[in-house]
Design a protein around this motif. Structure first.
Motif, PDB file in Angstrom:
ATOM      1  N   GLN A 123      -3.034   0.288  -4.013  1.00 13.91           N
ATOM      2  CA  GLN A 123      -2.847  -1.027  -3.423  1.00 13.91           C
ATOM      3  C   GLN A 123      -2.660  -2.085  -4.504  1.00 13.91           C
ATOM      4  OE1 GLN A 123      -6.768  -0.237  -1.700  1.00 13.91           O
ATOM      5  NE2 GLN A 123      -7.269  -2.356  -2.183  1.00 13.91           N
TER       6      GLN A 123
ATOM      7  N   HIS B 209       0.850  -1.187   0.000  1.00 14.89           N
ATOM      8  CA  HIS B 209       0.000   0.000   0.000  1.00 14.89           C
ATOM      9  C   HIS B 209       0.889   1.241   0.000  1.00 14.89           C
ATOM     10  CE1 HIS B 209      -3.649  -2.286   1.013  1.00 14.89           C
ATOM     11  NE2 HIS B 209      -2.795  -3.074   1.638  1.00 14.89           N
TER      12      HIS B 209
ATOM     13  N   GLY C  40      -5.163  -1.603   4.574  1.00 14.63           N
ATOM     14  CA  GLY C  40      -5.482  -0.217   4.279  1.00 14.63           C
ATOM     15  C   GLY C  40      -4.951   0.670   5.381  1.00 14.63           C
TER      16      GLY C  40
ATOM     17  N   LEU D  25     -10.624   9.937   0.618  1.00 14.71           N
ATOM     18  CA  LEU D  25      -9.752   8.800   0.344  1.00 14.71           C
ATOM     19  C   LEU D  25     -10.198   8.144  -0.950  1.00 14.71           C
ATOM     20  CD1 LEU D  25      -7.395   7.092   1.455  1.00 14.71           C
ATOM     21  CD2 LEU D  25      -9.094   5.705   2.646  1.00 14.71           C
ATOM     22  N   ASP D  26      -9.322   8.163  -1.955  1.00 17.46           N
ATOM     23  CA  ASP D  26      -9.603   7.608  -3.275  1.00 17.46           C
ATOM     24  C   ASP D  26      -8.755   6.348  -3.437  1.00 17.46           C
ATOM     25  OD1 ASP D  26     -10.776   7.548  -5.756  1.00 17.46           O
ATOM     26  OD2 ASP D  26      -9.902   9.415  -6.462  1.00 17.46           O
ATOM     27  N   ASN D  27      -9.379   5.206  -3.724  1.00 19.59           N
ATOM     28  CA  ASN D  27      -8.685   3.919  -3.798  1.00 19.59           C
ATOM     29  C   ASN D  27      -8.392   3.518  -5.237  1.00 19.59           C
ATOM     30  OD1 ASN D  27      -8.732   3.005  -0.916  1.00 19.59           O
ATOM     31  ND2 ASN D  27     -10.910   3.360  -1.244  1.00 19.59           N
ATOM     32  N   TYR D  28      -7.170   3.005  -5.456  1.00 19.86           N
ATOM     33  CA  TYR D  28      -6.734   2.565  -6.774  1.00 19.86           C
ATOM     34  C   TYR D  28      -6.045   1.212  -6.642  1.00 19.86           C
ATOM     35  CZ  TYR D  28      -7.258   7.492  -7.946  1.00 19.86           C
ATOM     36  OH  TYR D  28      -7.746   8.760  -8.124  1.00 19.86           O
ATOM     37  N   PHE D  29      -6.287   0.333  -7.594  1.00 17.59           N
ATOM     38  CA  PHE D  29      -5.577  -0.937  -7.640  1.00 17.59           C
ATOM     39  C   PHE D  29      -4.404  -0.784  -8.604  1.00 17.59           C
ATOM     40  CE2 PHE D  29      -4.741  -5.169  -9.350  1.00 17.59           C
ATOM     41  CZ  PHE D  29      -4.520  -5.854  -8.167  1.00 17.59           C
TER      42      PHE D  29
ATOM     43  N   TYR E  27       0.501   5.838  -0.515  1.00 18.55           N
ATOM     44  CA  TYR E  27      -0.459   6.935  -0.422  1.00 18.55           C
ATOM     45  C   TYR E  27       0.111   8.206  -1.042  1.00 18.55           C
ATOM     46  CZ  TYR E  27      -2.279   3.624   2.894  1.00 18.55           C
ATOM     47  OH  TYR E  27      -2.748   2.478   3.463  1.00 18.55           O
TER      48      TYR E  27
ATOM     49  N   PHE F 294      -6.107  -6.725  -2.150  1.00 23.52           N
ATOM     50  CA  PHE F 294      -7.369  -6.215  -1.614  1.00 23.52           C
ATOM     51  C   PHE F 294      -7.476  -6.376  -0.101  1.00 23.52           C
ATOM     52  CE2 PHE F 294      -8.496  -6.933  -6.088  1.00 23.52           C
ATOM     53  CZ  PHE F 294      -8.892  -5.644  -6.388  1.00 23.52           C
TER      54      PHE F 294
ATOM     55  N   HIS G 171      -5.044   6.155  -2.340  1.00 25.07           N
ATOM     56  CA  HIS G 171      -4.603   4.906  -1.714  1.00 25.07           C
ATOM     57  C   HIS G 171      -4.354   3.910  -2.838  1.00 25.07           C
ATOM     58  CE1 HIS G 171      -5.892   1.066   0.621  1.00 25.07           C
ATOM     59  NE2 HIS G 171      -4.585   1.169   0.570  1.00 25.07           N
TER      60      HIS G 171
END
Length: 142
Positions: free
Chosen positions: A100, A2, A106, A126-130, A4, A103, A98
């Motif tokens: 990652q 992870h 966090g 908080l915006d999540n991205y793979f 950021y 899955f 974020h």
């Protein structure tokens, strides 16, 4: 793994990035104007001024969301009243990407971080991205 990305963002239809730069006396890490091209078939519907830190011409990534937020808040604390005045007429947020490669896990939000965020007075997004590839984050500006 992870990581950021953290930025203070000022956005809105009527935001003038140059005026924000002059008002805060800080150079943006990223800025754009409403109406500028966004890819081939669209345009930005809002202007944006974004700041990622005094040494960030591009986005820095952190191994710890808390460490990055606390450091950026400490740097911007002397301008907190100016930032809060901008929030009365524009959208102002702590934007946190974020990234990652799995899955699980966090960020953790400690009491110290939560208190400091509340004292600063700017919402956190908080915006999540793979991301399938891992990056070396040795704390350098990427």
């Amino acid at each position: 793994m992870h990581s950021y990305s953290i930025q203070l963002r000022v956005s809105g239809i009527d935001v003038d990035p140059e005026s924000v730069t002059n008002f805060l006396e800080l150079p943006p890490s990223l800025s754009r104007l409403k109406g500028e091209k966004r890819g081939q078939n669209s345009v930005w519907t809002e202007s944006l001024w974004s700041y990622g830190g005094k040494y960030c011409e591009v986005t820095r990534e952190w191994k710890s969301l808390e460490e990055g937020l606390l450091e950026l808040m400490e740097e911007l604390w002397p301008k907190r009243d100016l930032i809060c005045s901008l929030a009365k007429k524009s959208d102002v947020i702590w934007w946190c990407g974020h990234f990652q490669s799995s899955f699980d896990g966090g960020p953790t939000f400690s009491i110290v971080l939560m208190r400091r965020l509340a004292e600063f007075g700017v919402p956190l997004y908080l915006d999540n991205y793979f991301r399938s590839e891992e990056k070396d984050l040795g704390g350098d500006i990427n």
